[in-house]
Design an enzyme around this catalytic site. Structure first.
Site, PDB file in Angstrom:
ATOM      1  N   LYS A  13       0.841  -1.211   0.000  1.00  0.00           N
ATOM      2  CA  LYS A  13       0.000   0.000   0.000  1.00  0.00           C
ATOM      3  C   LYS A  13       0.877   1.262   0.000  1.00  0.00           C
ATOM      4  O   LYS A  13       0.659   2.176  -0.789  1.00  0.00           O
ATOM      5  CB  LYS A  13      -0.910   0.028   1.239  1.00  0.00           C
ATOM      6  N   ARG A  88     -10.240   1.042   8.447  1.00  0.00           N
ATOM      7  CA  ARG A  88      -9.947  -0.368   8.750  1.00  0.00           C
ATOM      8  C   ARG A  88     -11.069  -1.065   9.471  1.00  0.00           C
ATOM      9  O   ARG A  88     -10.979  -2.268   9.729  1.00  0.00           O
ATOM     10  CB  ARG A  88      -8.721  -0.465   9.662  1.00  0.00           C
ATOM     11  N   ARG A 127      11.900  -4.971   4.967  1.00  0.00           N
ATOM     12  CA  ARG A 127      11.515  -3.562   4.780  1.00  0.00           C
ATOM     13  C   ARG A 127      12.411  -2.600   5.555  1.00  0.00           C
ATOM     14  O   ARG A 127      12.746  -2.826   6.711  1.00  0.00           O
ATOM     15  CB  ARG A 127      10.071  -3.364   5.240  1.00  0.00           C
ATOM     16  N   ARG A 159      10.969  -0.709  10.961  1.00  0.00           N
ATOM     17  CA  ARG A 159       9.828  -0.258  11.748  1.00  0.00           C
ATOM     18  C   ARG A 159       9.746  -1.007  13.073  1.00  0.00           C
ATOM     19  O   ARG A 159      10.050  -2.194  13.116  1.00  0.00           O
ATOM     20  CB  ARG A 159       8.533  -0.485  10.953  1.00  0.00           C
ATOM     21  N   ARG A 170      -0.829  -8.777  13.021  1.00  0.00           N
ATOM     22  CA  ARG A 170      -1.409  -7.735  12.162  1.00  0.00           C
ATOM     23  C   ARG A 170      -2.186  -8.376  11.020  1.00  0.00           C
ATOM     24  O   ARG A 170      -3.240  -7.888  10.614  1.00  0.00           O
ATOM     25  CB  ARG A 170      -0.309  -6.825  11.598  1.00  0.00           C
TER      26      ARG A 170
END
Ligand code: AP5
Ligand code: MG
Length: 247
Positions: A13, A88, A127, A159, A170
Site C-alpha cells: 500500500k 480499517r 523492509r 519499523r 497484524r
C-alpha cells in the site's frame, strides 16, 4: 480524486502510494505513519498507543478518526487524498463517509492489493523506511540507492512493529476486522482487485493505467456536466472485480 488502497500488512500500500503521489499530484495519508510519528516524538497520544501498535492491534477508532478529520478539513487537501491503511473498521468507514459529505468530497476508487500470507512475511522482514521522506524500500526486492532515494542513509530504519510475531498478529487482525469492509465498497461498485504478488513496477503500471482512465473520464463528465455516476459501471466494469470471501 480521492482514493483508498486496501491490502494486508506488507501488501505494498505504502509503496504504490509513494508512486501514485508523484504522477497524480495527490497527498498520501498513511494512518500507520501518522501514528508512528506520534510514538517517535513521544507525545501523550504516542505513549498511549505504543503498546497497541507493537502488539499489532488496532488503535481506537476515535483516535484515528480525529487525525483524519484534520486532514480532510484542510483546504490544501481538497479532493487529492490517497487513504493508505484507513478505514480499517466499519465504524471508520462510516466516519469517513460523514467527513467526506461534510467537506463536499467523495471516493472515486478503491484498490484491493491481494497478497498471499507467506509473501507478506518476507516483504516485511526486508523492509526499511526513510524517517525523513517516508519512502519505503526493501533490502531484498527494492533496495535504496542514489537513484531512488535522496536522503542520507542515517534516516533509513526498520519499523518498530516489523517483528515476526507482530506481523502475524497484524495479518490476523486484518482478516478479522478489515477484510469484511471490502464488501461495503464492492457493493458501491468502487472496488477493484489488483494482484499484489507481481513486481512493484508491474502493479504500478496497472494502477497508473486505471487512474489515468478514471481521471480522463471524470474530467470529461465535469466538462460536459454529465453525471459521473452514470459512467462508473461502464468504466469499472472493464477491470477485475473483487470476489468477496469471508475466509
Ligand atoms: P500500517 O503502517 O498501515 O501497517 P500495515 O497495514 O500493517 O501495512 P504495512 O505498512 O505493513 O504494509 P504496506 O501494505 O504499506 O506495504 P509496503 O508498501 O510498506 O499500520 C501499522 C499499525 O498502525 C497497525 O497495525 C495499527 O496498529 C495501527 N493503525 C494504522 N492505521 C490504523 C487505523 N486506520 N485504525 C486503527 N489502527 C491503525 O511494502 C512492504 C515491503 O514490501 C516494503 O519493504 C516494500 O519495499 C516491499 N514490497 C512492496 N511491494 C512489493 C512487491 N510487489 N514485490 C516485492 N516487494 C514489495
Ligand atoms: Mg504501509
Amino acid at each position: 480524486m480521492n482514493l483508498i488502497i486496501f491490502g494486508p500488512p506488507g501488501a505494498g500500500k505504502g509503496t504504490q502510494s509513494n508512486n501514485i503521489i508523484n504522477d497524480f499530484d495527490l497527498k498520501q495519508v498513511s494512518t500507520g505513519d501518522l501514528l508512528r510519528s506520534e510514538i517517535k516524538i513521544q507525545t501523550d497520544l504516542g505513549k498511549n498507543i505504543e503498546s497497541i501498535i507493537n502488539n499489532g492491534e488496532f488503535v481506537p477508532d476515535d483516535v484515528v478518526n480525529t487525525l483524519i478529520r484534520k486532514i480532510i478539513s484542510d483546504p490544501k487537501n481538497f479532493n487529492r487524498l490517497i487513504f493508505d491503511g484507513y478505514p480499517r473498521t466499519i465504524s471508520q468507514v462510516y466516519s469517513l463517509e460523514r467527513l467526506l459529505k461534510e467537506f463536499n468530497q467523495k471516493i472515486l476508487i478503491v484498490f484491493n492489493l491481494n497478497v498471499e500470507k507467506d509473501v507478506v512475511s518476507k516483504r516485511v522482514n526486508g523492509r526499511v523506511i526513510c524517517t525523513r521522506c517516508f519512502r519505503v524500500f526493501n533490502v531484498y526486492f527494492n533496495p535504496p540507492n542514489s537513484k531512488n532515494h535522496k536522503c542520507e542513509k542515517k534516516y533509513l530504519e526498520k519499523r518498530i512493529d516489523d517483528t515476526l510475531k507482530t506481523i502475524l498478529n497484524r495479518y490476523e487482525t486484518y482478516v478479522a476486522k478489515t477484510k469484511p469492509i471490502l464488501d461495503y465498497y464492492n457493493k458501491k461498485g468502487l472496488l477493484l482487485e489488483i494482484d499484489g504478488n507481481q513486481k512493484i513496477s508491474e502493479i504500478y503500471d496497472k494502477i497508473k493505467g486505471i487512474l489515468e482512465n478514471i481521471r480522463h473520464w471524470h474530467y470529461v463528465c465535469f466538462l460536459y456536466k454529465f453525471p459521473w455516476k452514470n459512467l462508473t459501471s461502464l468504466i469499472y466494469g472493464s477491470y477485475s472485480r473483487y470476489q468477496y470471501s469471508s475466509k
